[in-house]
Write an enzyme that holds these catalytic residues in place. Structure first.
Site, PDB file in Angstrom:
ATOM      1  N   ASP A   1     -15.359  56.590   2.811  1.00 27.12           N
ATOM      2  CA  ASP A   1     -16.530  56.109   2.092  1.00 27.12           C
ATOM      3  C   ASP A   1     -17.762  56.805   2.672  1.00 27.12           C
ATOM      4  O   ASP A   1     -18.241  56.459   3.744  1.00 27.12           O
ATOM      5  CB  ASP A   1     -16.642  54.592   2.249  1.00 27.12           C
TER       6      ASP A   1
ATOM      7  N   HIS B   1     -15.760  54.950  -1.606  1.00 20.33           N
ATOM      8  CA  HIS B   1     -16.433  53.650  -1.686  1.00 20.33           C
ATOM      9  C   HIS B   1     -15.669  52.659  -2.558  1.00 20.33           C
ATOM     10  O   HIS B   1     -15.676  51.449  -2.295  1.00 20.33           O
ATOM     11  CB  HIS B   1     -17.855  53.846  -2.219  1.00 20.33           C
ATOM     12  N   ASP B   2     -15.010  53.142  -3.584  1.00 17.73           N
ATOM     13  CA  ASP B   2     -14.269  52.273  -4.494  1.00 17.73           C
ATOM     14  C   ASP B   2     -13.089  51.571  -3.833  1.00 17.73           C
ATOM     15  O   ASP B   2     -12.481  50.685  -4.437  1.00 17.73           O
ATOM     16  CB  ASP B   2     -13.764  53.069  -5.701  1.00 17.73           C
TER      17      ASP B   2
ATOM     18  N   SER C   1     -20.232  46.220  -0.823  1.00 21.96           N
ATOM     19  CA  SER C   1     -21.340  47.077  -1.232  1.00 21.96           C
ATOM     20  C   SER C   1     -22.629  46.249  -1.299  1.00 21.96           C
ATOM     21  O   SER C   1     -23.012  45.620  -0.322  1.00 21.96           O
ATOM     22  CB  SER C   1     -21.002  47.734  -2.570  1.00 21.96           C
TER      23      SER C   1
ATOM     24  N   ARG D   1     -24.619  56.648 -14.756  1.00 20.88           N
ATOM     25  CA  ARG D   1     -23.274  56.224 -14.367  1.00 20.88           C
ATOM     26  C   ARG D   1     -22.470  57.401 -13.816  1.00 20.88           C
ATOM     27  O   ARG D   1     -21.707  57.240 -12.846  1.00 20.88           O
ATOM     28  CB  ARG D   1     -22.554  55.619 -15.562  1.00 20.88           C
TER      29      ARG D   1
END
Length: 399
Positions: free
Chosen positions: A335, A368-369, A148, A222
């Site tokens: 992602d 994405h994680d 990232s 968040r």
């Protein structure tokens, strides 16, 4: 498990920043794992993403549950094997995990920097990391690696210090942010700066409300970010449209007990009806307790500003003409925040310059994680790459 030992390095000399400002008398927090070999050729720098830190792997003796954010990747016998490599994690300048940041004292005013902390960029972080490595006596890195935002730093290393590294491992990253990504960052920033407790960024010292911080804004920021880190498939698999039945029953009981229950109370109790709502609130609450609001603003701006093609009239191929490192790029099909298409842009620009590059696109469901999770295909791929790098070092420790 590795035992991690955080260290600090103080720099008195001013660091010139991309903005034209400078910062002096600053500290960088870092950790190292493994052993630096005799010719200092086996060092690997790990660059962290938005809310991570120098604590890459292992745990602290007094905090066994505080495990490094990439412990699945880094350690003895793991993909990045600390029996073979000397791994360094550095907390970026402006962060809130030990390196000098907005919550620290500005020597010029003897008050916390707050919103007066200078703007920092990816390029500034790379320059600071290079100074720390110089102090450690490391002239050339075996590799720079990150996911990232960390991947952007690895890219920047190849452009700023092409002679000081052999390999770049760029995972789930992009050459710059799309307009959609910048938009998500801006919405998150607005949530923070419009929080009544933000106080123009100077919330560390408040005579009227001491020790307040904009937790509401951080929670929302968040929550927004977390939605973008997960794929739609994973969200549906984990939560779907599941409701918190036990809470709904509780609300019915409470509201039936008294017709005088204030409407605001009924709303605040009923508003969390779905499991996904509960999950996002949990993530937001946890984040607001440990992260700094000004740091969030600084780091998301650094993300927005990063664009190596800007200095080459928008041509990524032209920007990469100076690259000397070999590359491994990894992306994940689900992602959508840093899509495989963005990684392929980097690959194409490298190929245009006849740079040695390997590329893998992993069909993982996690969004994405995925770059933080234990997908064996992904971990095995990285392990094989570092095994080849070990052989390369053994054959030719110096370029």
């Amino acid at each position: 498990m590795l035992i991690a030992t955080p260290q600090s390095m103080f720099f008195e000399e001013p660091l010139a920043l991309t903005s034209g400002a400078s910062i002096s008398a600053y500290t960088l927090r870092y950790e190292t794992y493994g052993t630096l070999n005799a010719d200092k050729s086996n060092a690997v720098l790990i660059c962290h993403a938005l809310n991570a830190s120098h604590h890459v792997a292992g745990c602290y003796p007094d905090q066994p549950k505080n495990i490094g954010w990439w412990d699945s990747m880094v350690g003895p016998g793991k993909s990045l094997d600390t029996n073979e490599f000397f791994v360094i994690g550095v907390n970026n300048l402006g962060s809130c995990f030990g390196s000098t940041g907005p919550m620290h004292i500005n020597p010029a005013t003897q008050s916390p920097y707050g919103a007066d902390f200078p703007v920092v960029t990816v390029e500034d972080w790379v320059n600071a990391q290079a100074l720390l490595l110089e102090r450690l006596g490391i002239e050339q890195l075996a590799a720079v690696m990150g996911g990232s935002l960390g991947g952007m730093q690895a890219l920047s290393w190849t452009l700023q210090y092409p002679e000081k590294m052999r390999h770049a491992i760029v995972i789930a990253s992009a050459p710059n942010l799309t307009a959609e990504n910048i938009a998500f960052n801006e919405v998150a920033r607005r949530a923070i700066v419009t929080d009544p407790d933000f106080n123009g960024g100077h919330f560390y010292e408040s005579s009227s409300r001491p020790e307040t911080k904009p937790k509401r804004g951080l929670r929302i920021a968040r929550m927004i970010g977390h939605i973008t880190y997960l794929s739609d498939d994973v969200m549906n698999e984990k939560f779907g449209r599941m409701q918190r039945v036990e809470l709904a029953e509780q609300v019915l009981t409470q509201t039936s007990m008294s017709s005088n229950t204030p409407p605001a109370y009924r709303y605040s109790t009923q508003e969390v009806e779905f499991q996904i709502e509960s999950y996002l609130r949990y993530q937001g609450d946890k984040f607001a307790e440990y992260f700094d609001a000004n740091t969030y603003l600084l780091i998301t701006r650094a993300l927005d500003y990063f664009d190596p093609s800007r200095s080459s009239n928008g041509s990524l191929s032209a920007a990469f003409a100076k690259v000397k490192a070999k590359f491994l790029l990894v992306s994940f099909k689900t992602d959508w925040r840093f899509s495989p298409q963005r990684s392929r842009e980097i690959v194409n620009a490298l190929v245009d310059n006849r740079v040695v590059v390997s590329y893998a696109e992993i069909d993982a469901p996690h969004g994405h994680d995925a770059f933080l999770l234990e997908d064996q295909r992904y971990l095995s791929l990285v392990k094989a790459y570092f095994k080849n790098l070990t052989q390369e070092l053994n054959q030719s420790p110096n370029l």
